[in-house]
Scaffold this motif. Structure first.
Motif, short mmCIF file in Angstrom:
data_model
loop_
_atom_site.label_atom_id
_atom_site.label_comp_id
_atom_site.label_asym_id
_atom_site.label_seq_id
_atom_site.Cartn_x
_atom_site.Cartn_y
_atom_site.Cartn_z
N ARG A 497 -17.51 -14.29 47.64
CA ARG A 497 -16.82 -15.45 48.22
C ARG A 497 -17.73 -16.68 48.34
O ARG A 497 -17.24 -17.79 48.58
CB ARG A 497 -16.26 -15.09 49.60
N LEU A 498 -19.06 -16.50 48.21
CA LEU A 498 -19.96 -17.65 48.31
C LEU A 498 -19.94 -18.47 47.02
O LEU A 498 -19.74 -17.93 45.93
CB LEU A 498 -21.40 -17.18 48.57
N ALA A 499 -20.18 -19.76 47.16
CA ALA A 499 -20.30 -20.61 45.97
C ALA A 499 -21.59 -20.24 45.25
O ALA A 499 -22.57 -19.78 45.87
CB ALA A 499 -20.34 -22.08 46.39
N PRO A 500 -21.65 -20.42 43.92
CA PRO A 500 -22.89 -20.14 43.19
C PRO A 500 -24.04 -20.94 43.78
O PRO A 500 -23.85 -22.08 44.23
CB PRO A 500 -22.56 -20.60 41.76
N PRO A 501 -25.24 -20.37 43.84
CA PRO A 501 -26.38 -21.07 44.47
C PRO A 501 -26.74 -22.34 43.72
O PRO A 501 -26.65 -22.42 42.50
CB PRO A 501 -27.50 -20.03 44.39
N GLY A 502 -27.15 -23.35 44.48
CA GLY A 502 -27.60 -24.62 43.89
C GLY A 502 -29.11 -24.69 43.84
O GLY A 502 -29.82 -23.69 44.02
N ARG A 503 -29.62 -25.89 43.60
CA ARG A 503 -31.06 -26.08 43.44
C ARG A 503 -31.75 -26.52 44.72
O ARG A 503 -32.97 -26.66 44.74
CB ARG A 503 -31.32 -27.12 42.35
N ASP A 504 -30.99 -26.76 45.77
CA ASP A 504 -31.56 -27.34 46.99
C ASP A 504 -31.82 -26.32 48.09
O ASP A 504 -31.76 -26.64 49.28
CB ASP A 504 -30.64 -28.46 47.51
N GLY A 505 -32.07 -25.09 47.71
CA GLY A 505 -32.31 -24.07 48.71
C GLY A 505 -31.02 -23.43 49.20
O GLY A 505 -29.94 -23.78 48.74
N PRO A 506 -31.12 -22.50 50.14
CA PRO A 506 -29.93 -21.79 50.61
C PRO A 506 -28.90 -22.74 51.22
O PRO A 506 -29.23 -23.58 52.06
CB PRO A 506 -30.49 -20.82 51.66
N ALA A 507 -27.64 -22.61 50.80
CA ALA A 507 -26.55 -23.42 51.35
C ALA A 507 -26.21 -22.94 52.76
O ALA A 507 -26.53 -21.81 53.14
CB ALA A 507 -25.33 -23.31 50.44
N PRO A 508 -25.56 -23.80 53.58
CA PRO A 508 -25.18 -23.38 54.94
C PRO A 508 -24.39 -22.08 54.97
O PRO A 508 -24.63 -21.22 55.85
CB PRO A 508 -24.34 -24.57 55.43
N ALA A 509 -23.45 -21.90 54.04
CA ALA A 509 -22.66 -20.67 54.04
C ALA A 509 -23.53 -19.46 53.72
O ALA A 509 -23.31 -18.36 54.26
CB ALA A 509 -21.53 -20.78 53.01
N THR A 510 -24.53 -19.66 52.87
CA THR A 510 -25.44 -18.55 52.55
C THR A 510 -26.29 -18.19 53.76
O THR A 510 -26.52 -17.01 54.05
CB THR A 510 -26.34 -18.94 51.36
N SER A 530 -35.96 -16.46 45.10
CA SER A 530 -36.31 -16.87 43.75
C SER A 530 -37.47 -17.86 43.72
O SER A 530 -38.07 -18.08 42.67
CB SER A 530 -35.08 -17.50 43.07
N SER A 531 -37.79 -18.46 44.85
CA SER A 531 -38.90 -19.40 44.92
C SER A 531 -39.50 -19.39 46.31
O SER A 531 -38.85 -19.00 47.28
CB SER A 531 -38.43 -20.82 44.57
N MET A 532 -40.76 -19.84 46.40
CA MET A 532 -41.41 -19.90 47.70
C MET A 532 -40.74 -20.94 48.59
O MET A 532 -40.63 -20.78 49.81
CB MET A 532 -42.89 -20.27 47.49
N ARG A 533 -40.25 -22.00 47.96
CA ARG A 533 -39.55 -23.04 48.72
C ARG A 533 -38.31 -22.49 49.38
O ARG A 533 -38.05 -22.75 50.57
CB ARG A 533 -39.18 -24.19 47.77
N ALA A 534 -37.52 -21.70 48.65
CA ALA A 534 -36.30 -21.12 49.21
C ALA A 534 -36.63 -20.14 50.33
O ALA A 534 -35.94 -20.10 51.36
CB ALA A 534 -35.50 -20.42 48.12
N ALA A 535 -37.67 -19.33 50.15
CA ALA A 535 -38.06 -18.37 51.19
C ALA A 535 -38.48 -19.10 52.47
O ALA A 535 -38.10 -18.71 53.58
CB ALA A 535 -39.20 -17.50 50.68
#
Length: 698
Positions: A497-510, A530-535
């Motif tokens: 049900r989540l939208a596909p992930p974007g490039r700006d880090g985890p979305a609010p719904a995620t 997938s990246s240190m920035r996202a973590a």
């Protein structure tokens, strides 16, 4: 006919002596390894967590070595597995099989020469070589302390092995007290030749029944005209899913202004002032060229690059020629002078050969016929500065492996993750082995119901196919399954049900989904990003929303973070690549593995992009063969963190809806264990809450 017990009997004796119990998958794998050694065909074995694959290949390896008098080489990708084999598995197994085999089998570990202290370099003063222009004051001070400690350690250590030094030192400090094989002046010329740590390791290896090494050494031995590993006819490659990347890494070279300056200084007074000044000028021109160049792949040489690289090639060879005569200090028996000259010659030759190799790429005008990839990369240094370098790497290592590894030895390749899309063909192609004709008929050791069924094989008989050069390569694929009951032990949840992930880090719904899952699990979560920035973004956001401690990679050393995560059941650990493959935490501290997105490679990775383009140009599906296969392997490795021991339970949650909606989703899932699958979050959260409260799983 050998008088020794057969492999199943020897394995049974060893398991009993070690206090274990029979595992069908382990018996099947050991029998298949023994058959491959006897028949001379190659074997790829996928053995899930809990199979006991180390014992399954070590028992037939030791039996063969004792029976034939031949050395068996075991290659691993990681230091952790090397240590497990040499510090735990092999010592215990040796004691267990000594009586049945009639003698105690011997084993040794062998690494590249640069992994050992060089006594000549330490005692000659060459360890104080760094120049202030190349390192800042902080680094020089730290390096000085490191070298002092290494000198003291050289008097205490019995191995000189870098991995035995605790705490360790960084690569720059270690390079001041070690030499590569090209830099070594040789045991005969060296005043410390008899005490040399690297030579002592090679002597132990020559007398061993089993030699444990790494994939890099395997590659160097395959590419070098000299014999590095002991004579052998059988090679076991554990962690075989990493073989291609490790071989590629060894075959990758670079040229940079900083590197050229360092080489020029290393040559020092061994070359004329005029030559040194010329090289310094070329170094400045190279840095200017790289600063102006676009970061990424070079499909053609930018303006001025051909002339600059040709000039660099010629100047490096002139400098090397000036040092070539073996006169002066070395002729007079001065080992310090001989060492300095050998290191300078090695460094100049390496850069010269790299320049020749890069120019050779562009001598071929047809991009589709080129065998190497060239690109510019930028590295961010401490303090915010950047450094650029020109790299070259092989487009494929399949030919090298086929002609140098699979032609000369019987090779056993094993890992918990070798099948992609349900068969072995994807990895077989990267190894240089021919694909199997009907892989889907015998896919991956799983029944239609999805349960493990040890005994299924990928081809009942070895495949016989023509390969390059008229050689014939036989290989067999075998999946022995796992003792875990995956459908009853774990859930694979895909957040459709989540939208596909974007490039700006985890979305609010995620982030909301993460909060719900972590809360239900009572912490106990390994977050793979997938990246240190996202973590980092996820850790910072969730620390304000959940009551459980959240550790993030980079807060401390990775090993320390894993220890803290395992010790406290409520703690969560977030991180990136090394955690996808490097975490082994059985028990209640890990109930939930969160994966933020399908781990496709970065689209701007020049080497993988070139490989994908090359496959497309030759009529294949580059996305599937490169990007999807890369993601499938890493996804399987990440999911494999969950169940590590009998009794483990939990959830693998993939917060990327594409795994359920995209056409390639089924291909990726086919490489995962047969977990019970759902896209409904309600039963997932309920299962996690039951596990958190200690209730019996439903």
């Amino acid at each position: 006919m050998s008088d020794l017990p057969d492999v199943p009997s020897l394995l049974a004796s060893a398991v009993t002596a070690l206090g274990g119990s029979r595992r069908d998958g382990q018996v099947q794998m050991a029998t298949a390894v023994a058959e491959a050694i006897d028949d001379g065909h190659h074997l790829a074995v996928q053995a899930g967590t809990g199979t006991g694959k180390s014992l399954a290949y070590l028992v037939p390896a030791l039996r063969h070595a004792v029976d034939s008098g031949e050395t068996v080489v075991v290659s691993t990708a990681t230091i952790a597995l090397q240590r497990q084999l040499t510090d735990r598995d092999l010592p215990r197994l040796r004691d267990a099989v000594t009586d049945p085999l009639g003698r105690a089998p011997a084993f040794a570990i062998l690494k590249g020469r640069a992994n050992y202290l060089c006594l000549n370099k330490i005692h000659s003063g060459a360890a104080e070589e760094p120049e202030t222009e190349l390192f800042d004051a902080f680094e020089l001070s730290r390096m000085g302390r490191d070298i002092t400690r290494l000198r003291e350690w050289s008097s205490d250590t019995e191995t000189g092995d870098r991995d035995d030094l605790s705490p360790g030192v960084d690569n720059r400090s270690w390079r001041q007290v070690s030499v590569s094989s090209r830099e070594c002046i040789g045991a005969v010329a060296c005043p410390y030749g008899e005490d040399c740590f690297a030579e002592a390791a090679r002597r132990r290896a020559a007398e061993a029944d089993v030699v444990v090494t790494n994939h890099a050494m395997l590659a160097i031995d395959a590419m070098s005209p000299a014999t590095i590993l002991p004579e052998h006819r059988v090679v076991v490659i554990d962690e075989a899913h990493e073989l291609v990347d490790r071989i590629t890494s060894v075959s990758t070279e670079e040229i940079s202004g900083v590197g050229l300056t360092y080489v020029t200084r290393r040559a020092g007074k061994l070359i004329s002032t005029e030559t040194a000044e010329t090289l310094a000028g070329v170094s400045e021109q190279l840095e200017a060229l790289l600063d102006e160049a676009r970061v990424g792949e070079w499909t053609r040489l930018p303006g001025g690059a051909a002339e600059l690289l040709a000039g660099l090639r010629d100047r490096l060879w002139e400098a090397r020629t000036e040092i070539e005569p073996s006169s002066g200090g070395a002729a007079a028996g001065d080992p310090d002078a001989a060492a300095a000259r050998q290191m300078a010659v090695s460094a100049l030759e390496n850069l010269h050969d790299t320049a020749v190799r890069i120019l050779g790429v562009f001598a071929e005008p047809d991009v589709t016929k080129r065998r190497d990839v060239v690109w510019v990369a930028e590295e961010r240094l401490r303090g915010g500065d950047t450094r650029r370098a020109l790299y070259i790497a092989p487009l494929s290592v399949a030919g090298l492996l086929r002609t140098s590894l699979f032609t000369d030895a019987t090779v056993i390749l094993t890992s918990a993750t070798l099948t992609i899309g349900g068969n072995f063909n994807a990895l077989a192609r990267t190894w240089g082995l021919p694909p199997q004709e009907n892989p889907d008929e015998t896919a991956a050791g799983k029944t239609a119901a999805g349960k493990t069924a040890a005994g299924k094989t990928d081809g009942a008989k070895p495949v016989l196919a023509d390969v390059a050069g008229g050689a014939r390569t036989q290989w067999r694929g075998l999946d022995v399954g796992s003792p875990f009951d995956y459908p009853r032990s774990a859930i694979l949840y895909v957040a459709r049900r989540l939208a596909p992930p974007g490039r700006d880090g985890p979305a609010p719904a995620t982030l909301d989904e993460m909060v719900e899952l972590i809360t239900a699990a009572g912490g106990r979560t390994l977050g793979l990003f997938s990246s240190m920035r996202a973590a980092t973004q996820a850790a910072e956001a969730l620390r304000e929303r959940v009551s459980f401690p959240i550790l993030c990679q980079g807060d401390d050393t990775t090993s320390t973070l894993i220890e803290r995560f395992a010790a406290d059941e409520g703690t969560c650990l977030f991180g990136t690549l090394s955690l996808w493959q490097g975490v082994d935490v059985p028990g209640p501290s890990l109930r939930l593995v969160l994966i933020d997105r399908i781990p496709f490679p970065r689209p701007d990775d020049p080497l993988l992009a070139a490989r994908q383009r090359d496959i497309d140009a030759h009529g294949g599906n580059g996305f599937l063969a490169v990007s999807a296969n890369h993601a499938a392997l890493l996804l399987a490795q990440g999911a494999g963190r969950l169940l590590r021991a009998d009794g483990d339970r939990g959830v693998v949650a993939v917060l990327d809806s594409r795994l359920a909606t995209a056409r390639y989703g089924g291909y990726l899932i086919a490489g995962l264990p047969p977990f019970w699958r759902t896209t409904d979050p309600a039963p997932v959260r309920a299962a996690l809450r039951r596990l958190d409260t200690g209730a019996a799983p439903s």
